[in-house]
Design an enzyme around this catalytic site. Structure first.
Site, PDB file in Angstrom:
ATOM      1  N   LYS A   1       0.829  -1.214   0.000  1.00 46.47           N
ATOM      2  CA  LYS A   1       0.000   0.000   0.000  1.00 46.47           C
ATOM      3  C   LYS A   1       0.863   1.263   0.000  1.00 46.47           C
ATOM      4  O   LYS A   1       0.366   2.376   0.039  1.00 46.47           O
ATOM      5  CB  LYS A   1      -0.899   0.013   1.246  1.00 46.47           C
ATOM      6  CG  LYS A   1      -2.031  -0.967   1.189  1.00 46.47           C
ATOM      7  CD  LYS A   1      -2.879  -1.086   2.443  1.00 46.47           C
ATOM      8  CE  LYS A   1      -3.005   0.004   3.357  1.00 46.47           C
ATOM      9  NZ  LYS A   1      -3.954  -0.259   4.480  1.00 46.47           N
TER      10      LYS A   1
ATOM     11  N   LYS B   1       2.596   2.350   2.439  1.00 42.96           N
ATOM     12  CA  LYS B   1       2.388   3.031   3.715  1.00 42.96           C
ATOM     13  C   LYS B   1       3.452   2.540   4.688  1.00 42.96           C
ATOM     14  O   LYS B   1       3.669   1.351   4.822  1.00 42.96           O
ATOM     15  CB  LYS B   1       1.001   2.683   4.295  1.00 42.96           C
ATOM     16  CG  LYS B   1      -0.093   3.621   3.878  1.00 42.96           C
ATOM     17  CD  LYS B   1      -1.329   3.435   4.768  1.00 42.96           C
ATOM     18  CE  LYS B   1      -1.986   4.763   5.021  1.00 42.96           C
ATOM     19  NZ  LYS B   1      -3.224   4.654   5.807  1.00 42.96           N
TER      20      LYS B   1
HETATM   21  N1  C2G Z   1     -10.464   7.292   8.828  1.00 43.16           N
HETATM   22  C1  C2G Z   1     -11.459   8.215   9.140  1.00 43.16           C
HETATM   23  N2  C2G Z   1     -11.102   9.477   9.478  1.00 43.16           N
HETATM   24  C2  C2G Z   1      -9.800   9.840   9.522  1.00 43.16           C
HETATM   25  C3  C2G Z   1      -8.792   8.907   9.218  1.00 43.16           C
HETATM   26  C4  C2G Z   1      -9.149   7.616   8.871  1.00 43.16           C
HETATM   27  O1  C2G Z   1     -12.657   7.896   9.100  1.00 43.16           O
HETATM   28  N3  C2G Z   1      -9.482  11.138   9.859  1.00 43.16           N
HETATM   29  C5  C2G Z   1     -10.882   5.928   8.453  1.00 43.16           C
HETATM   30  C6  C2G Z   1     -10.470   5.531   7.037  1.00 43.16           C
HETATM   31  O2  C2G Z   1     -11.409   6.025   6.083  1.00 43.16           O
HETATM   32  C7  C2G Z   1     -10.483   4.006   7.123  1.00 43.16           C
HETATM   33  C8  C2G Z   1     -10.060   3.747   8.592  1.00 43.16           C
HETATM   34  O3  C2G Z   1     -10.245   4.997   9.298  1.00 43.16           O
HETATM   35  O4  C2G Z   1     -11.806   3.511   6.929  1.00 43.16           O
HETATM   36  C9  C2G Z   1      -8.613   3.303   8.709  1.00 43.16           C
HETATM   37  O5  C2G Z   1      -7.807   4.278   8.098  1.00 43.16           O
HETATM   38  P1  C2G Z   1      -6.331   3.835   7.583  1.00 43.16           P
HETATM   39  O6  C2G Z   1      -5.630   3.133   8.666  1.00 43.16           O
HETATM   40  O7  C2G Z   1      -5.712   5.029   6.930  1.00 43.16           O
HETATM   41  O8  C2G Z   1      -6.753   2.773   6.477  1.00 43.16           O
HETATM   42  P2  C2G Z   1      -6.283   2.700   4.941  1.00 43.16           P
HETATM   43  O9  C2G Z   1      -4.822   2.863   4.845  1.00 43.16           O
HETATM   44  O10 C2G Z   1      -7.174   3.624   4.202  1.00 43.16           O
HETATM   45  O11 C2G Z   1      -6.567   1.163   4.604  1.00 43.16           O
HETATM   46  O12 C2G Z   1      -8.208  -2.454   2.056  1.00 43.16           O
HETATM   47  C10 C2G Z   1      -8.491  -1.189   2.622  1.00 43.16           C
HETATM   48  C11 C2G Z   1      -7.262  -0.554   3.194  1.00 43.16           C
HETATM   49  O13 C2G Z   1      -6.558  -1.438   4.050  1.00 43.16           O
HETATM   50  C12 C2G Z   1      -7.664   0.720   3.946  1.00 43.16           C
END
Ligand code: C2G
Length: 133
Positions: A44, A46
């Site tokens: 990803k 990340k």
């Molecule tokens: N999120 C949120 N508000 C934020 C930050 C994050 O609602 N200010 C939500 C994201 O939309 C996601 C969840 O928290 O639904 C987890 O965020 P991340 O850890 O950044 O997940 P991500 O890297 O987007 O991984 O297969 C899907 C991926 O693994 C999603």
């Protein structure tokens, strides 16, 4: 027993994450989180501060979370939904539309992201020595 599934990296846990998990849980009775493994985070593009084990332990301490499973690739969602008998798939709306294909298997809900907070912002603010506003 309505079963909900969501996925994420959940690094440097913050209230945006908690807010998402809390609202996801409100859609049913049992919340499963597919937590991105360290290897999948590389895919990803990340870089997580905490290891998978630490991020898993932190998620398991959250009252809304009932089960944490590893997310190791983009393709596992359909099988997870089938195997875990998921009724509702939930993601933040930064993913809006990206997972509509799962509607053949369960309800798909995108929840508004929590504005003003992100892991990236935390790292940036810490680096520039500013505090939460
Ligand atoms: N999120 C949120 N508000 C934020 C930050 C994050 O609602 N200010 C939500 C994201 O939309 C996601 C969840 O928290 O639904 C987890 O965020 P991340 O850890 O950044 O997940 P991500 O890297 O987007 O991984 O297969 C899907 C991926 O693994 C999603």
């Amino acid at each position: 027993m309505k079963r909900i599934l969501t996925y994420g990296t959940y690094d440097l846990l913050h209230w945006g994450h908690i807010n998402l998990l809390k609202r996801a849980k409100q859609n049913g009775d049992y919340l499963i989180v597919g937590l991105s493994t360290d290897e999948f985070n590389q895919i990803k593009n990340k870089k997580a501060y905490h290891s998978y084990e630490v991020r898993k332990t932190m998620l398991e301490a959250i009252r809304y979370v009932d089960l944490v499973i590893p997310e190791s690739d983009w393709e596992q969602k359909i099988q997870d939904i089938k195997d875990l008998k998921v009724d509702v798939f939930v993601m933040g709306d930064d993913w809006k539309g990206k997972f509509d294909y799962l509607e053949d298997y369960c309800e798909v809900i995108y929840l508004p992201r929590t504005e003003g907070i992100s892991t990236t912002k935390i790292k940036k603010d810490l680096f520039s020595d500013s505090t939460e506003r």
